[in-house]
Design an enzyme around this catalytic site. Structure first.
Site, PDB file in Angstrom:
ATOM      1  N   ASP A  35     -32.374 -75.966  -0.426  1.00 27.90           N
ATOM      2  CA  ASP A  35     -31.646 -76.565  -1.554  1.00 27.90           C
ATOM      3  C   ASP A  35     -30.476 -77.389  -1.024  1.00 27.90           C
ATOM      4  O   ASP A  35     -30.214 -78.493  -1.496  1.00 27.90           O
ATOM      5  CB  ASP A  35     -31.111 -75.479  -2.505  1.00 27.90           C
ATOM      6  CG  ASP A  35     -32.045 -75.231  -3.686  1.00 27.90           C
ATOM      7  OD1 ASP A  35     -33.265 -75.460  -3.514  1.00 27.90           O
ATOM      8  OD2 ASP A  35     -31.578 -74.814  -4.760  1.00 27.90           O
ATOM      9  N   ASP A  82     -34.787 -70.585   1.414  1.00 27.25           N
ATOM     10  CA  ASP A  82     -34.550 -70.920   0.007  1.00 27.25           C
ATOM     11  C   ASP A  82     -33.194 -71.608  -0.135  1.00 27.25           C
ATOM     12  O   ASP A  82     -33.066 -72.671  -0.750  1.00 27.25           O
ATOM     13  CB  ASP A  82     -34.603 -69.630  -0.821  1.00 27.25           C
ATOM     14  CG  ASP A  82     -34.467 -69.892  -2.313  1.00 27.25           C
ATOM     15  OD1 ASP A  82     -35.077 -70.856  -2.804  1.00 27.25           O
ATOM     16  OD2 ASP A  82     -33.719 -69.146  -2.972  1.00 27.25           O
ATOM     17  N   TYR A  93     -37.847 -61.140  -0.140  1.00 24.00           N
ATOM     18  CA  TYR A  93     -38.528 -61.407  -1.408  1.00 24.00           C
ATOM     19  C   TYR A  93     -39.590 -60.348  -1.713  1.00 24.00           C
ATOM     20  O   TYR A  93     -39.906 -60.111  -2.868  1.00 24.00           O
ATOM     21  CB  TYR A  93     -39.206 -62.784  -1.377  1.00 24.00           C
ATOM     22  CG  TYR A  93     -38.338 -63.928  -1.816  1.00 24.00           C
ATOM     23  CD1 TYR A  93     -37.136 -64.192  -1.187  1.00 24.00           C
ATOM     24  CD2 TYR A  93     -38.742 -64.755  -2.864  1.00 24.00           C
ATOM     25  CE1 TYR A  93     -36.358 -65.253  -1.582  1.00 24.00           C
ATOM     26  CE2 TYR A  93     -37.960 -65.827  -3.260  1.00 24.00           C
ATOM     27  CZ  TYR A  93     -36.767 -66.070  -2.614  1.00 24.00           C
ATOM     28  OH  TYR A  93     -35.995 -67.126  -3.011  1.00 24.00           O
ATOM     29  N   ASP A 108     -25.370 -69.123   8.727  1.00 24.68           N
ATOM     30  CA  ASP A 108     -24.131 -69.634   8.136  1.00 24.68           C
ATOM     31  C   ASP A 108     -23.679 -70.903   8.858  1.00 24.68           C
ATOM     32  O   ASP A 108     -23.280 -71.890   8.234  1.00 24.68           O
ATOM     33  CB  ASP A 108     -23.021 -68.559   8.140  1.00 24.68           C
ATOM     34  CG  ASP A 108     -22.812 -67.907   9.500  1.00 24.68           C
ATOM     35  OD1 ASP A 108     -23.679 -68.084  10.397  1.00 24.68           O
ATOM     36  OD2 ASP A 108     -21.789 -67.216   9.675  1.00 24.68           O
ATOM     37  N   LYS A 114     -29.816 -64.489  11.350  1.00 23.64           N
ATOM     38  CA  LYS A 114     -28.502 -63.880  11.562  1.00 23.64           C
ATOM     39  C   LYS A 114     -28.705 -62.768  12.597  1.00 23.64           C
ATOM     40  O   LYS A 114     -28.574 -61.566  12.275  1.00 23.64           O
ATOM     41  CB  LYS A 114     -27.950 -63.310  10.246  1.00 23.64           C
ATOM     42  CG  LYS A 114     -27.446 -64.360   9.268  1.00 23.64           C
ATOM     43  CD  LYS A 114     -26.061 -64.893   9.581  1.00 23.64           C
ATOM     44  CE  LYS A 114     -25.002 -63.858   9.266  1.00 23.64           C
ATOM     45  NZ  LYS A 114     -23.635 -64.382   9.613  1.00 23.64           N
TER      46      LYS A 114
HETATM   47  C1  IPM Z   1     -38.091 -72.038  -4.736  1.00 27.81           C
HETATM   48  C2  IPM Z   1     -37.613 -71.326  -5.967  1.00 27.81           C
HETATM   49  C3  IPM Z   1     -38.358 -69.989  -6.026  1.00 27.81           C
HETATM   50  C4  IPM Z   1     -37.947 -69.183  -4.825  1.00 27.81           C
HETATM   51  C5  IPM Z   1     -38.174 -69.225  -7.344  1.00 27.81           C
HETATM   52  C6  IPM Z   1     -38.578 -70.046  -8.550  1.00 27.81           C
HETATM   53  C7  IPM Z   1     -38.948 -67.931  -7.319  1.00 27.81           C
HETATM   54  O1  IPM Z   1     -36.233 -71.178  -5.937  1.00 27.81           O
HETATM   55  O2  IPM Z   1     -39.301 -72.306  -4.636  1.00 27.81           O
HETATM   56  O3  IPM Z   1     -37.258 -72.350  -3.894  1.00 27.81           O
HETATM   57  O4  IPM Z   1     -36.887 -68.550  -4.826  1.00 27.81           O
HETATM   58  O5  IPM Z   1     -38.710 -69.178  -3.854  1.00 27.81           O
HETATM   59 MG    MG Z   2     -35.282 -72.161  -4.312  1.00 25.67          MG
END
Ligand code: IPM
Ligand code: MG
Length: 369
Positions: A254, A250, A143, A226, A194
């Protein structure tokens, strides 16, 4: 005498302001019941700040964030600002807050609440009682790594570059947060990278392994990212705490969040280092994002924002009792059959953002009586 706590509230874009409004009810209730006193400063971030001030976050907002006992963040972004460059996008607001406040440890719980066990797309038997904590590194890795950018080569083709970089101190400090969390939970930590293809991943593995001697009560394991994605869907309850890099965290957070049925339920905390004065910068936000498709309709689930506020009380203000009370109120309201659209189930009553928020406060009143 109840101490006065300073909070910076940043509702942001999309459903952010709507769900933050419901947290306001909880705050008012706590003050009315004299459980806490808050001085709240509210400010613009993301697209809202771009529209009003031409930038997703101002230096003044960063200053306010540093001054506050904690930051409660909503969400940023939306189609209106999608065409802007990386140096202007709404997302820059959260990235700058993480970076400028040194918020390197992003705690993302994925917990299946009993009333919602049927909301998951996985079988109830696989997810019942699930309680995972993902610790995502959040100020380093790809990032922020240099070099980055898009360059044009002599033949006219373009080359896009991002760089995954980690130093041992960056790995150590986030791993220590994860080890310490594991000590307070089921004492299992899985470090994810990884190491089979990335040098930075191998360094990550070696660095975390070397720390294990300081935490003899924690069982440490290592997993490729993975495989971790696959294991999270196959048998998620094998995990207690996971520690991983910014990008893998990230993605995996999710994925883990959806095991619980709805993004609309999950809070997160992002913590900095404890300073010499014992203070630590921290930011709390739901993981659901701005959900522009349902913004302004009054149907968003406010529980993740409310649960983020509960995390704020626990980690920044040492108010465990109040945090647990809010969490219990949220569970009880769900158990009573009230549901926003995202967690709607047969036999339940579908309600909007406001009715849900009011129900939580009514439940708080009952529980505290
Ligand atoms: C998160 C979001 C952020 C990230 C974005 C909005 C920059 O996806 O907080 O997970 O990628 O960190
Ligand atoms: Mg995110």
């Amino acid at each position: 005498m109840i101490p006065n706590r300073k909070l910076l509230v940043l509702p942001g874009d999309g459903i952010g302001p709507e769900v933050m409004h419901e947290v306001g009810r909880v705050v008012s209730w706590m003050q009315k019941r004299e459980r806490a006193r808050f001085t709240i400063v509210e400010d613009l971030v993301g697209g809202a700040a771009i529209d009003a001030r031409g930038t997703p976050i101002t230096d003044e907002t960063i200053r306010l964030a540093k001054e506050a006992d904690a930051v409660l963040f909503g969400s940023v972004g939306g189609p209106k600002w999608d065409a802007l460059g990386f140096d202007k996008r709404p997302e820059l607001a959260i990235l700058r807050l993480r970076k400028d406040l040194g918020l390197f440890a992003n705690l993302r719980p994925a917990t299946v609440l009993d009333p919602l066990v049927d909301a998951s797309t996985l079988k109830p038997d696989v997810v019942r009682g699930l309680d995972i904590m993902i610790v995502r590194e959040s100020t380093g890795g790809i990032y922020f790594g240099e070099p980055r950018g898009v360059e044009t080569l002599p033949d006219g083709t373009k080359r896009g570059i991002n760089t995954e970089v980690y130093t041992t101190p960056e790995i150590e400090r986030v791993a220590r947060v994860a080890f310490e969390l594991a000590q307070k939970r089921q004492k299992r930590l899985c470090s994810v990278e990884k190491a089979n293809v990335m040098e930075s991943g191998l360094l990550w593995r070696q660095t975390v392994a070397a720390l294990a001697k300081d935490y003899p009560d924690v069982a440490l394991s290592h997993m490729y990212a993975d495989n971790c994605a696959m294991q999270l869907v196959r048998n998620p309850r094998q995990f207690d705490v996971i520690v991983t890099s910014n990008l893998f965290g990230d993605l995996l957070s999710d994925l883990a969040s959806m095991l619980t049925g709805s993004l609309g339920m999950l809070p997160s905390a992002t913590l900095g280092a404890v300073g010499a004065d014992g203070r630590r910068h921290a930011l709390y936000e739901p993981i659901h994002g701005s959900a522009p498709d349902i913004a302004g309709k009054g149907i968003a689930n406010p529980l993740a924002q409310m649960l983020s506020f509960a995390m704020l009380l626990r980690y920044s203000l040492d108010m465990e009792e109040d945090a647990a009370l809010i969490e219990r109120a949220c569970v009880n309201v769900l158990a009573s059959g009230l549901r926003t659209a995202d967690v709607m189930a047969p036999g339940c009553a579908k309600v909007g953002t406001q009715v849900m928020g009011e129900a939580v406060v009514r439940e708080l009143e009952k529980l505290a009586a």
